[in-house]
Design a protein around this motif. Structure first.
Motif: not given
Length: 757
Positions: A603-610, A654-656, A661-663
Motif C-alpha cells: 500500500a505504501a508503494a502504490i500510494t507513492g509513500v515509499r 491504485a485507481l484513485q 494522507p487520504a490514502a
C-alpha cells in the motif's frame, strides 16, 4: 494498673518471621524495615539472603508490620509476596540489621533507576561533598542491573568492588538512618569513579557542532545538538544510518513539554524511575527535521544519570543553551551497544569527535528502553534499561526453560517458578558480536537468577542462528512456531488460560507448512493450537528482497488483485517494474506470503509513500505517520473460508488519484474494520470472546488502538502486549511460556523425574 493489664491482654506480644520476596535487595529495604521496626518499638532483625529479605519482629503491634511494609515500601522495591510464620516470643531488645547470608538465589536485583531528586539536589549544592559529582547515587536511584555480576547484591559482586569507600562514604553506608545505607554503588569524588574529560570540554565540543561518544549507565551514547542539521547529517553519514530515527534527550520534564505535546500517560512514563525513551508528538519547528524524517512521532527521554544532568548544566551555563541533544546508541554497523572503554576507542573513533569514558566498568550492557502509549496504556517497543531484570508473572509454576528468541530484535527469556525473566534487547543476530552478546546475556541471566534451565525453546525456522544456539545448550529443545509464540506472549502476561483466539500480525515468520506467514488467526488452548485462518496470500517476488523494496510488493498486490496492467501506469518507465510485470504475465510462479507487513509495504508503494526502505518497517511507519482520521472503504475487504483479503482496497488505491494522507486514512480504517470483522467471525466459530493481539504490526498505534476499540464495540475482549514488545523482542517470552505448556502436557516423564529427584 488495670488499664495496662487490659491493653496487654487485648494486644499480646507476638513474634513473626516474614519472608519478603521480589526486587527487595539494593533498594533500601533493610534500613526501611529497621526504621519502621524502631518506630513501632518492635525488636528483632532483618537480613538479605538468597530468597530475598528475612525479617523477625516481636512486640505488641507485630501483626500490623506486614501491611505497613507493603504499603510504605521504598520507591524502587517490588514486593511479590510476604509469607508470615508465627514463632514463640524470644524476648530481647532493639532491632538489628544483620549480615547477608549467601545461598541459592530466589530473589532478584532491581533495574537501573534514574537520579532521584535528593541526589540531584546534592549534586547542585556547593556545600555537599557530592557537588558536581557525576556518579552520585543512593538506595533510591542509580545503577543496579548493569553493574551487578552475581547475587547477593553486595558491593563485592559489582563493578564498584575496585573502589574502596572513603571514611565519609563508609559512614553513610553503615548508618541505617542514612539514605545511602548499603547503597552498593555509593561513592564520592574522593573515592569513586572519575571521568576521562571535564564536563565543560564535553559541552564545548557539542556547542561547536561536534559529535561526542559518552559512556553512560548501560553503554555509550553518541550525542550532538538536536537543532544542528549539519551535526545530525554528519552523524548519519558516519554511523551509516540513512533515515532511521534518532532519540532525543532533554534536561527535564519542563523541557519535554516545551518540545512535545504530551499526554498525562506519556508524562508519567518520561518521569518514571525507569526513564525510557517515549514516542511522542513533537511541536513543529522545535527540533531538526533530520531526527525522525517522515515520521509523526519522536522518541524523547529525560536526562537520567548524574552525568547527563551535569552536561545539561554545563550547556546551560555556556553561551549556547540547548533544549535537547540527539542521544543514540553507540552501535556502529548494527552491532551490539559499545560498553567497554577500549572497545569505544577502537570502534567509535571514526564516528565521534570526542570519546568520554570513566573507570566504572559496565558489567552488563543495556540499551535504553523504548515505549509508547497505545490505547491509553504504556507498551514496549524495546525493553531494556530501567525494566530488566523485572520478571513477568505468567501465573503458573513449571520447569525452568530458556527461550532463545528470534533472529531479529533478539532477547532471551528464562523462567523460574511462575516468573519469566526477559533479557535486555540484544539486537539482530546477523554478526559474530551480536551472537557473542546473546551468549553473555544467557550466562549472566542464569547466573543472577541462580537457575539451571531444564529445557530450551526456539523458533521453527531451520536456518535461524538462534535455533543453532538452542541446539548447542545440551538441553531438550522444544520448537515453537513464530506466530504461536507472539500470541503465547500475550496470553502469558495476561495469565489467560483456556481457549483464546489470536491475531498474529507481522512481517514474516516461518509457517508450520514451510511458507512465509504473517497475518494469522490462531486458536490457542494450553499446549494445543491450530491455524483458524489467515490473510489472503500475496506473491513474494524476490523473497527477502521484497521486504527491502516495497515496490515489489506493490506490483505483487496488483497481481493478486487481478489488475497487474496498472503497474506500468503507476511506475512509468521503471525497468524493474516492467520486468516483474512481464514475469507475472508469463505466469511465473513465486513464493507467497500471508504477511500483513508486506501488505503495508504494498500500500505504501502504490500510494507513492515509499518504494525502497533503508530500515525495517520504514514504509509502514511512514504510512502510519500520515493517518489522521481513519475511514472505511465499503466493500474494501472480503472474508471467505477463514481468509481475509483486501484486494478491493488495493484496486481502489491504485485507481484513485488521492493524496497520500487520504490514502493512509482509507487504508488504516478499512484494515481495522476488516480485521475486526474477521476476528468476530472467528470468535463466534470458536465460542470465545478473548482476542490476543500480537506481532510487530501491533506497534502501529493507529491500527492497535483502533482494532482494540472496534473489537470492544463488537462485545469482544481484546488483549494487547504490555509487558513485552509486540514485535520479535517479545518472542522469547511466548516461546518460554508455550514450551512449558508442551513440556508439562506432552513430556510425561518430566514431572516423574522431577518428583524422583
Amino acid at each position: 494498673m488495670a488499664g495496662a493489664i487490659a491493653r496487654s491482654v487485648a494486644n499480646p506480644v507476638r513474634r513473626l518471621r516474614l519472608r519478603v520476596r521480589g526486587a527487595v535487595q539494593g533498594v533500601g529495604f533493610r534500613p526501611f524495615a529497621y526504621r519502621l521496626a524502631r518506630r513501632m518499638r518492635l525488636s528483632g532483625f532483618v537480613l538479605n539472603d538468597g530468597a530475598g529479605v528475612l525479617i523477625e519482629i516481636e512486640g505488641p503491634d507485630a501483626d500490623r508490620f506486614p501491611d505497613m511494609i507493603r504499603n510504605e515500601a521504598p520507591p524502587l522495591a517490588r514486593i511479590d509476596s510476604i509469607d508470615v510464620l508465627e514463632l514463640d516470643p524470644a524476648g530481647g531488645e532493639g532491632f538489628d540489621i544483620r549480615e547477608s547470608l549467601v545461598g541459592r538465589s530466589a530473589t532478584r536485583i532491581g533495574a537501573d533507576a534514574a537520579t532521584c531528586s535528593e541526589c540531584r539536589r546534592e549534586q547542585t549544592d556547593p556545600s555537599s561533598r557530592f557537588f558536581g559529582y557525576a556518579f552520585v547515587n543512593c538506595t533510591h536511584c542509580g545503577p543496579r542491573f548493569t553493574i551487578t555480576r552475581a547475587l547477593p547484591y553486595d558491593r563485592a559482586q559489582t563493578s564498584m568492588a575496585s573502589f574502596p569507600m572513603c571514611a565519609a562514604c563508609a559512614a553513610d553506608y553503615a548508618d541505617p538512618e542514612n539514605r545511602r545505607f548499603h547503597a552498593e554503588p555509593v561513592a564520592c569524588p574522593d573515592c569513586g569513579p572519575r571521568l576521562s574529560h571535564p564536563i565543560a570540554g564535553v559541552a564545548a565540543k557539542i556547542a561547536e557542532g561536534g559529535i561526542v561518544a559518552l559512556k553512560g549507565i548501560g553503554g555509550f551514547h553518541l550525542l550532538c545538538d538536536a537543532r544542528n542539521d549539519a551535526a545530525i547529517d554528519l552523524l548519519r553519514t558516519r554511523k551509516a544510518r540513512d533515515r532511521k530515527p534518532f532519540a532525543v534527550m532533554v534536561r527535564d520534564i519542563d523541557a519535554a513539554r516545551a518540545l512535545a505535546r504530551l499526554t498525562e500517560a506519556e508524562e508519567a512514563l518520561l518521569a518514571s524511575s525507569a526513564s525510557p525513551i517515549v514516542l511522542v508528538e513533537p511541536r513543529a519547528h522545535e527540533l531538526s527535521g533530520l531526527i525522525a524524517p517522515g515520521l509523526a512521532r519522536t522518541g524523547i527521554m529525560l536526562a537520567y544519570s548524574p552525568l547527563h544532568h551535569l552536561l545539561f548544566d554545563a550547556l546551560a551555563e555556556s553561551s549556547h543553551c540547548f533544549p535537547a541533544l540527539v542521544a543514540t546508541s553507540a552501535n556502529p554497523g548494527g552491532q551490539p551497544l559499545v560498553a567497554d572503554n577500549a572497545e569505544a576507542e577502537r570502534r567509535l573513533a571514526a564516528i565521534a569527535d570526542l570519546i568520554v569514558t570513566h573507570d566504572r566498568d559496565i558489567a552488563v550492557r543495556a540499551d535504553d528502553s523504548v515505549m509508547q502509549v497505545i490505547d491509553g496504556v504504556p507498551a514496549f517497543i524495546r525493553r531494556a534499561r530501567g525494566f530488566v531484570p523485572e520478571p513477568v508473572d505468567i501465573g503458573t509454576d513449571g520447569p525452568s526453560v530458556i527461550a532463545v528468541g528470534a533472529d531479529l530484535k533478539n532477547t532471551i527469556c528464562v523462567t523460574r517458578g511462575r516468573e519469566a525473566f526477559l533479557s535486555q534487547h540484544v539486537g539482530d543476530l546477523d554478526n559474530a558480536e551480536a551472537i557473542r552478546f546473546q551468549r553473555e546475556a544467557v550466562s549472566h541471566l542464569c547466573s543472577i537468577l541462580d537457575v539451571k534451565p531444564e529445557f530450551a525453546a526456539c523458533d521453527l525456522h531451520p536456518d535461524f542462528r538462534s535455533v543453532r544456539i538452542a541446539e548447542s545448550l545440551n538441553l531438550a529443545v522444544v520448537p515453537v512456531q513464530h506466530h504461536v509464540a507472539h500470541i503465547a506472549a500475550v496470553t502469558a502476561e495476561h495469565q489467560l488460560s483456556g481457549l483464546v483466539l489470536g491475531l498474529a500480525l507481522d512481517g514474516h515468520g516461518f509457517g508450520a507448512d514451510g511458507t512465509s506467514w504473517g497475518g494469522e488467526m490462531l486458536a490457542l488452548d494450553g499446549h494445543r493450537w491450530h491455524r483458524a485462518g489467515s490473510l489472503a496470500p500475496l506473491p513474494l517476488p524476490g523473497g527477502d528482497r521484497a521486504a527491502r523494496e516495497p515496490w515489489r510488493m506493490g506490483v505483487a498486490a496488483l497481481q493478486a488483485a487481478g489488475c497487474i496492467a496498472l503497474a506500468p501506469q503507476l511506475w512509468p518507465g521503471d525497468s524493474g517494474v516492467a520486468q516483474l510485470t512481464a514475469m507475472f504475465e508469463r505466469g511465473t510462479q513465486v513464493p507467497v506470503t500471508s504477511s500483513l507487513g508486506r501488505l503495508f509495504d504494498a500500500a505504501a508503494a502504490i500510494t507513492g509513500v515509499r518504494r525502497v526502505q533503508s530500515y525495517e518497517g520504514q514504509a509502514a511507519m511512514e504510512f502510519e505517520a500520515l493517518a489522521r482520521n481513519p475511514r472505511v472503504l465499503q466493500s474494501g475487504f472480503a472474508i471467505s473460508g477463514g481468509r481475509l483479503g483486501f484486494h478491493p482496497l488495493i484496486l481502489h488505491l491504485a485507481l484513485q488519484d488521492q493524496d497520500a494522507p487520504a490514502a493512509a486514512d482509507l487504508f488504516h480504517g478499512t484494515l481495522i474494520e476488516g480485521l475486526a470483522e474477521w476476528a468476530a467471525e472467528g470468535a463466534r466459530n470458536l465460542g470465545t470472546r478473548r482476542i490476543a493481539l500480537g506481532g510487530g504490526c501491533m506497534m502501529n498505534r493507529v491500527l492497535a488502538a483502533g482494532l482494540a476499540r472496534s473489537l470492544r464495540e463488537r462485545g469482544l475482549d481484546p488483549y494487547l502486549p504490555r509487558l513485552a514488545p509486540a514485535n520479535d523482542g517479545g518472542i522469547a517470552l511466548g516461546q518460554a511460556a508455550f514450551a512449558r505448556q508442551v513440556i508439562v502436557n506432552e513430556y510425561a516423564s518430566v514431572e516423574e523425574s522431577r518428583t524422583c529427584a
